[in-house]
Motif scaffolding. Structure first.
Motif, PDB file in Angstrom:
ATOM      1  N   HIS A  88       0.897   1.550 -19.945  1.00 20.13           N
ATOM      2  CA  HIS A  88      -0.690   1.417 -20.676  1.00 20.13           C
ATOM      3  C   HIS A  88      -0.151   2.116 -21.392  1.00 20.13           C
ATOM      4  O   HIS A  88      -0.854   2.560 -22.352  1.00 20.13           O
ATOM      5  N   ILE A 106      -9.305 -11.077  -7.677  1.00 18.34           N
ATOM      6  CA  ILE A 106      -8.374 -10.058  -8.740  1.00 18.34           C
ATOM      7  C   ILE A 106      -7.736 -10.948  -9.352  1.00 18.34           C
ATOM      8  O   ILE A 106      -8.292 -10.696 -10.570  1.00 18.34           O
ATOM      9  N   PHE A 123      -9.389 -11.162  -2.025  1.00 23.86           N
ATOM     10  CA  PHE A 123      -9.515  -9.942  -1.177  1.00 23.86           C
ATOM     11  C   PHE A 123     -10.789  -9.994  -0.616  1.00 23.86           C
ATOM     12  O   PHE A 123     -11.918  -9.925  -0.737  1.00 23.86           O
ATOM     13  N   SER A 154      -6.243  -2.076 -18.510  1.00 29.04           N
ATOM     14  CA  SER A 154      -7.548  -1.967 -18.051  1.00 29.04           C
ATOM     15  C   SER A 154      -6.752  -1.473 -16.281  1.00 29.04           C
ATOM     16  O   SER A 154      -6.429  -1.857 -15.331  1.00 29.04           O
ATOM     17  N   SER A 155      -7.383  -0.310 -15.833  1.00 28.08           N
ATOM     18  CA  SER A 155      -6.682   0.103 -14.906  1.00 28.08           C
ATOM     19  C   SER A 155      -7.371  -0.490 -13.457  1.00 28.08           C
ATOM     20  O   SER A 155      -8.899  -0.869 -13.455  1.00 28.08           O
ATOM     21  N   GLY A 156      -7.003  -1.107 -12.623  1.00 32.71           N
ATOM     22  CA  GLY A 156      -7.405  -1.746 -11.423  1.00 32.71           C
ATOM     23  C   GLY A 156      -7.988  -2.834 -11.471  1.00 32.71           C
ATOM     24  O   GLY A 156      -8.495  -4.034 -11.082  1.00 32.71           O
ATOM     25  N   CYS A 157      -7.339  -3.857 -13.210  1.00 34.42           N
ATOM     26  CA  CYS A 157      -7.789  -5.049 -13.442  1.00 34.42           C
ATOM     27  C   CYS A 157      -6.399  -5.922 -12.519  1.00 34.42           C
ATOM     28  O   CYS A 157      -7.034  -7.636 -12.258  1.00 34.42           O
ATOM     29  N   GLY A 158      -5.618  -5.794 -11.862  1.00 29.12           N
ATOM     30  CA  GLY A 158      -4.708  -6.646 -11.448  1.00 29.12           C
ATOM     31  C   GLY A 158      -2.990  -6.511 -11.431  1.00 29.12           C
ATOM     32  O   GLY A 158      -2.758  -7.510 -11.113  1.00 29.12           O
ATOM     33  N   LYS A 159      -2.800  -5.534 -12.620  1.00 27.16           N
ATOM     34  CA  LYS A 159      -1.223  -6.197 -12.774  1.00 27.16           C
ATOM     35  C   LYS A 159      -0.356  -5.641 -11.849  1.00 27.16           C
ATOM     36  O   LYS A 159       0.504  -6.664 -11.496  1.00 27.16           O
ATOM     37  N   SER A 160      -1.269  -4.315 -11.079  1.00 25.29           N
ATOM     38  CA  SER A 160       0.140  -4.097  -9.627  1.00 25.29           C
ATOM     39  C   SER A 160       0.308  -5.377  -8.516  1.00 25.29           C
ATOM     40  O   SER A 160       0.831  -5.751  -8.659  1.00 25.29           O
ATOM     41  N   THR A 161      -1.039  -6.011  -8.279  1.00 21.87           N
ATOM     42  CA  THR A 161      -0.935  -7.374  -7.429  1.00 21.87           C
ATOM     43  C   THR A 161       0.109  -8.105  -7.620  1.00 21.87           C
ATOM     44  O   THR A 161       0.793  -8.897  -7.598  1.00 21.87           O
ATOM     45  N   LEU A 190     -13.569 -10.483  -3.509  1.00 21.92           N
ATOM     46  CA  LEU A 190     -13.439  -9.771  -4.444  1.00 21.92           C
ATOM     47  C   LEU A 190     -12.255 -10.402  -4.984  1.00 21.92           C
ATOM     48  O   LEU A 190     -11.342 -10.454  -4.000  1.00 21.92           O
ATOM     49  N   GLU A 237       4.851   0.039 -14.068  1.00 22.78           N
ATOM     50  CA  GLU A 237       4.992   1.446 -14.821  1.00 22.78           C
ATOM     51  C   GLU A 237       5.532   2.863 -14.262  1.00 22.78           C
ATOM     52  O   GLU A 237       5.676   3.715 -14.334  1.00 22.78           O
ATOM     53  N   ARG A 256       1.071  -1.134  -0.111  1.00 22.02           N
ATOM     54  CA  ARG A 256      -0.103  -0.493   0.360  1.00 22.02           C
ATOM     55  C   ARG A 256       0.872   1.872  -0.380  1.00 22.02           C
ATOM     56  O   ARG A 256       0.629   2.137  -1.245  1.00 22.02           O
TER      57      ARG A 256
HETATM   58  N1  LIG Z   1      -6.282  -4.631   0.160  1.00 20.75           N
HETATM   59  C1  LIG Z   1      -6.971  -4.304  -1.061  1.00 20.75           C
HETATM   60  N2  LIG Z   1      -7.963  -4.762  -0.401  1.00 20.75           N
HETATM   61  C2  LIG Z   1      -8.683  -4.618  -1.502  1.00 20.75           C
HETATM   62  N3  LIG Z   1      -9.185  -4.383  -2.183  1.00 20.75           N
HETATM   63  C3  LIG Z   1      -8.030  -4.122  -3.302  1.00 20.75           C
HETATM   64  C4  LIG Z   1      -6.679  -4.639  -2.141  1.00 20.75           C
HETATM   65  N4  LIG Z   1      -5.466  -4.052  -2.505  1.00 20.75           N
HETATM   66  C5  LIG Z   1      -6.157  -4.142  -3.857  1.00 20.75           C
HETATM   67  N5  LIG Z   1      -7.300  -3.931  -4.551  1.00 20.75           N
HETATM   68  C6  LIG Z   1      -8.011  -3.508  -5.238  1.00 20.75           C
HETATM   69  O1  LIG Z   1      -7.489  -4.814  -6.003  1.00 20.75           O
HETATM   70  C7  LIG Z   1      -7.459  -5.006  -7.336  1.00 20.75           C
HETATM   71  C8  LIG Z   1      -6.197  -4.154  -8.153  1.00 20.75           C
HETATM   72  O2  LIG Z   1      -5.247  -3.428  -7.898  1.00 20.75           O
HETATM   73  P1  LIG Z   1      -4.100  -3.023  -8.636  1.00 20.75           P
HETATM   74  O3  LIG Z   1      -3.113  -2.194  -8.044  1.00 20.75           O
HETATM   75  O4  LIG Z   1      -3.233  -4.311  -9.573  1.00 20.75           O
HETATM   76  O5  LIG Z   1      -4.573  -2.598  -9.795  1.00 20.75           O
HETATM   77  P2  LIG Z   1      -3.805  -1.742 -11.436  1.00 20.75           P
HETATM   78  O6  LIG Z   1      -4.232  -2.972 -12.295  1.00 20.75           O
HETATM   79  O7  LIG Z   1      -2.187  -1.947 -10.825  1.00 20.75           O
HETATM   80  O8  LIG Z   1      -4.002  -0.629 -11.792  1.00 20.75           O
HETATM   81  P3  LIG Z   1      -3.656   0.146 -12.356  1.00 20.75           P
HETATM   82  O9  LIG Z   1      -2.943   0.604 -13.447  1.00 20.75           O
HETATM   83  O10 LIG Z   1      -4.541   2.213 -11.803  1.00 20.75           O
HETATM   84  O11 LIG Z   1      -2.281   0.646 -10.927  1.00 20.75           O
HETATM   85  C9  LIG Z   1      -7.862  -3.203  -8.168  1.00 20.75           C
HETATM   86  O12 LIG Z   1      -9.603  -3.018  -7.931  1.00 20.75           O
HETATM   87  C10 LIG Z   1      -8.350  -2.898  -5.906  1.00 20.75           C
HETATM   88  O13 LIG Z   1      -9.059  -1.740  -5.779  1.00 20.75           O
END
Ligand SMILES: Nc1ncnc2c1ncn2[C@@H]1O[C@H](COP(=O)(O)OP(=O)(O)OP(=O)(O)O)[C@@H](O)[C@H]1O
Ligand SMILES: [Mg+2]
Lengths: 427, 238
Positions: free
Chosen positions: B216, B29, B15, B48-55, B27, B183, A422
């Motif tokens: 992106h 991811i 999550f 797309s944003s929020g799809c979970g790439k960073s995760t 949820l 990124e 985070r």
């Molecule tokens: N600790 C958490 N609890 C609940 N949901 C989470 C948590 N961490 C991430 N998420 C959700 O997981 C999803 C993926 O997050 P992530 O940061 O991997 O997206 P991303 O693909 O990297 O987006 P971006 O392109 O905007 O960076 C998001 O919808 C985020 O809200």
């Protein structure tokens, strides 16, 4: 040894923050150290002043020849903490002469004596004073040695040089028939005012006992003293060659109560051993209460310092959560990070505590050098030097250092538990 | 010896979220990701944003833990229950270099000191760490920049592109086999973005590194060896 904790720990807080935190530790430690030193030193000074020139422990013997007291004396002298032990004739009690002054001259008001001496005298005429002394003296002389009771003489004139001379000469010549005799029993302590001329103050005369030889020395600069030799006193009291007690002086007058028990173990059970503190129990009780109050204040200061220190370090570490997340992403183990925070705490603690202890000592020095000035009217001025209770003071410094380490470590534990991912995405 | 540096088998991430009404919901991811990366490969992850790439990247980098599935980094297997933090930290330090979107340089330290940190964590001496850091600076910065004293400046006194290059240097400091870049050019303008990417590409080829980069930027996607698309918790080749 991994260099990371030291390397990053030295830079994490930044110089300005580091200095501010160290200063707050310094301030806290300084006030604690100062309070400890003051409590300890003042307590000592008050005890020493209160103990004064009197015997700290008196061993009441039956009236015996001096030679018969020698063996007991030798035994008592071997006790650690005993500075002197002298056979003496002791005349204790409550004989009070108050001599107020009007219009700069001396007038004699009351001469009171306790029932023990059995003499009461009231006059407001100067010429009556020698008569009063004569009568007291003859009363004393008539008492049998077994009935010999303690005697105190207190005079309260507004003393000018004239008053001083009259009183000391009168006391010395009338009672002991010998002005300013040498040897050590009867001392007259006069105050010294700022201009050195005396003036409004208290005149003290006290017979506490008769020492052999060279027991006490009075400072001629600060005190005005007159003495009588033991043989003079013995002659005056009709007790030639005899003593009725051993006057013991201790290195530390504050020890007197404990020493009574030790000394009592060395003499026959019937012999009374009395500490100077017993008649002073009430005032000493107040002193302990005061001391307790000071220590309580120290504890409160300590708690305040501890809490604010924890709060500061907590906030500082909370401010560094992102950096902690970054270095843990770079592979720093929790142990390395904890070591780093302990080092930070130790660095702050050691520096702050050292400066604080130094500051506390400097403060107490500053105060004690003002002491002479503040107490110029005090008839028995305290010693200017201070005694530092190193054990307690360094204990306070050590405690502070430990506290800093803990205060830095605790928020670090807390931050290591939070999710690093985070923090890494935060701008 | 296998030529695969990263292998994900059935990686999932869930999550548990609590809604306003107090209901718990799961949820998902990432949902059964199978993915492997060859040594010396430069792969881009798009989506797309929020799809979970960073995760996903954080799981591969062992900063986050998968809910299910097995991750294998350079022959070491890491399951969802792997808890040996010391060992994971050591692997992160020595096998992986991170480049983040925001450079995440330590603000109290100069550029060179920032690059020294992973080396010091590894246990290197101060002198050798500093020599290595300066060598990397010289590799990634022009002579003019070096002469203007970039090495001794804190991040606050560097431009965005310079910061990102310092963070690339930091990622390279322990000579990792794998670089994870989330990124890395997301905060940069076109010119510095191209410059940082070209540089990543260059060191990747020179040191035959493996890189996974989230981006992106379509223009960058065209320049990498392979691109995968993350959507609905699953990966597809582009
Ligand atoms: N600790 C958490 N609890 C609940 N949901 C989470 C948590 N961490 C991430 N998420 C959700 O997981 C999803 C993926 O997050 P992530 O940061 O991997 O997206 P991303 O693909 O990297 O987006 P971006 O392109 O905007 O960076 C998001 O919808 C985020 O809200
Ligand atoms: Mg992302």
């Amino acid at each position: 040894m991994n260099l990371f904790p030291r390397f990053y720990g030295a830079r994490l807080l930044g110089l300005r923050r580091f200095i501010l935190i160290v200063l707050s530790v310094t301030a806290g430690t300084a006030s604690i150290a100062f309070a400890i030193i003051a409590a300890y030193d003042f307590h000592k000074a008050i005890l020493t002043t209160a103990a004064g020139s009197r015997a700290h422990v008196v061993v009441y013997l039956p009236t015996v020849r001096v030679e018969d007291a020698v063996e007991a004396r030798a035994r008592i002298l071997k006790v650690a903490g005993v500075a002197q032990c002298e056979p003496a004739l002791r005349l204790e009690g409550n004989f009070q002469i108050e001599v107020p002054s009007r219009d700069g001259g001396l007038e004699f008001a009351d001469v009171m004596s306790s029932e023990v001496v059995g003499y009461e005298f009231t006059s407001s005429k100067r010429k009556d004073l020698p008569v009063a002394f004569d009568q007291v003296y003859s009363k004393l002389n008539r008492k049998s040695s077994a009935e010999m009771q303690p005697l105190d003489i207190m005079c309260n004139p507004q003393a000018g040089d004239e008053g001083r001379t009259i009183i000391s000469d009168t006391l010395a010549s009338r009672i002991f028939r010998r002005p300013r005799a040498s040897g050590n029993n009867f001392d007259v302590v006069l105050p010294r005012t700022a201009d050195g001329t005396g003036g409004q103050a208290t005149f003290h005369a006290r017979t506490a006992g008769a020492y052999l030889g060279n027991a006490l020395r009075a400072s001629s600069e600060r005190r005005y003293a007159t003495y009588v030799r033991l043989d003079e006193l013995q002659k005056a009291l009709g007790l030639e060659g005899k003593v009725n007690c051993l006057d013991v002086r201790l290195i530390d007058p504050g020890d007197a109560r404990a020493m009574v028990t030790r000394i009592a173990g060395l003499v026959p059970e019937a012999v009374k051993v009395v500490s100077w503190m017993e008649p002073e129990a009430d005032s000493l009780g107040f002193l302990s209460l005061l001391n307790f109050g000071v220590l309580f204040a120290v504890a409160i200061v300590g708690c305040t310092a501890a809490f604010s220190l924890c709060a500061i370090l907590f906030m500082v570490v909370a401010d560094k959560l992102k950096e902690i997340a970054v270095v843990s992403a770079l592979g720093a183990t929790p142990r390395l990070i904890q070591t780093m925070f302990v080092l930070i705490g130790a660095r702050i603690g050691l520096l702050g505590a050292a400066l604080g202890v130094g500051g506390g000592i400097a403060l107490s020095w500053a105060l004690s050098s003002r002491q002479a000035e503040l107490m110029s009217n005090f008839y028995n001025r305290m010693d200017d030097s201070i005694e530092i209770p190193w054990l307690y003071v360094s204990g306070a410094g050590f405690g502070m250092t430990l506290l800093c380490c803990l205060a830095a470590l605790l928020p670090c534990f807390w931050s290591l538990r939070s999710d690093p991912t985070r923090m890494l995405t935060k701008e | 010896m296998s030529d695969t540096i990263v292998r994900c088998t059935g990686i999932g991430k869930r999550f548990t979220t609590v809604s306003e009404s107090g209901k718990e919901s799961n949820l998902t991811i990432l949902d059964g990701i199978d993915f492997s990366l060859k040594k010396g490969d430069f792969t881009a992850i798009v989506g797309s944003s929020g799809c979970g790439k960073s995760t996903l990247l954080n799981i591969i980098g062992m900063l986050d833990r998968q809910s299910e599935g097995v991750l294998e980094i350079d022959g070491t297997t890491i399951g969802p229950e792997s808890r040996n933090a010391e060992e994971l930290c050591r692997m992160r330090n020595q096998k992986i270099g991170f480049v983040f979107q925001s450079h995440n340089l330590l603000p109290e330290m100069t550029a060179v000191q920032n690059i020294m940190i992973p080396l010091l964590i590894r246990g290197d001496g101060k002198k050798s760490a500093q020599a290595r850091a300066e060598e990397l600076m010289a590799e990634l910065f022009t002579k003019e920049e070096m002469d203007s004293g970039v090495c001794k400046r804190p991040p606050a006194k560097l431009s965005g592109g310079q910061c990102q290059r310092v963070s690339v240097a930091r990622a390279l400091s322990c000579r990792p086999a794998l670089i994870l870049a989330d990124e890395p050019t997301g905060n940069l303008d076109e010119k510095s973005s191209a410059r940082v990417f070209d540089m990543l590409r260059e060191v990747q080829l020179r040191h035959s590194l493996s890189i996974i980069m989230v981006t992106h930027d379509q223009s960058l996607v065209r320049k990498v060896d392979r691109a995968v698309h993350l959507a609905g918790g699953r990966l597809t080749e582009v």
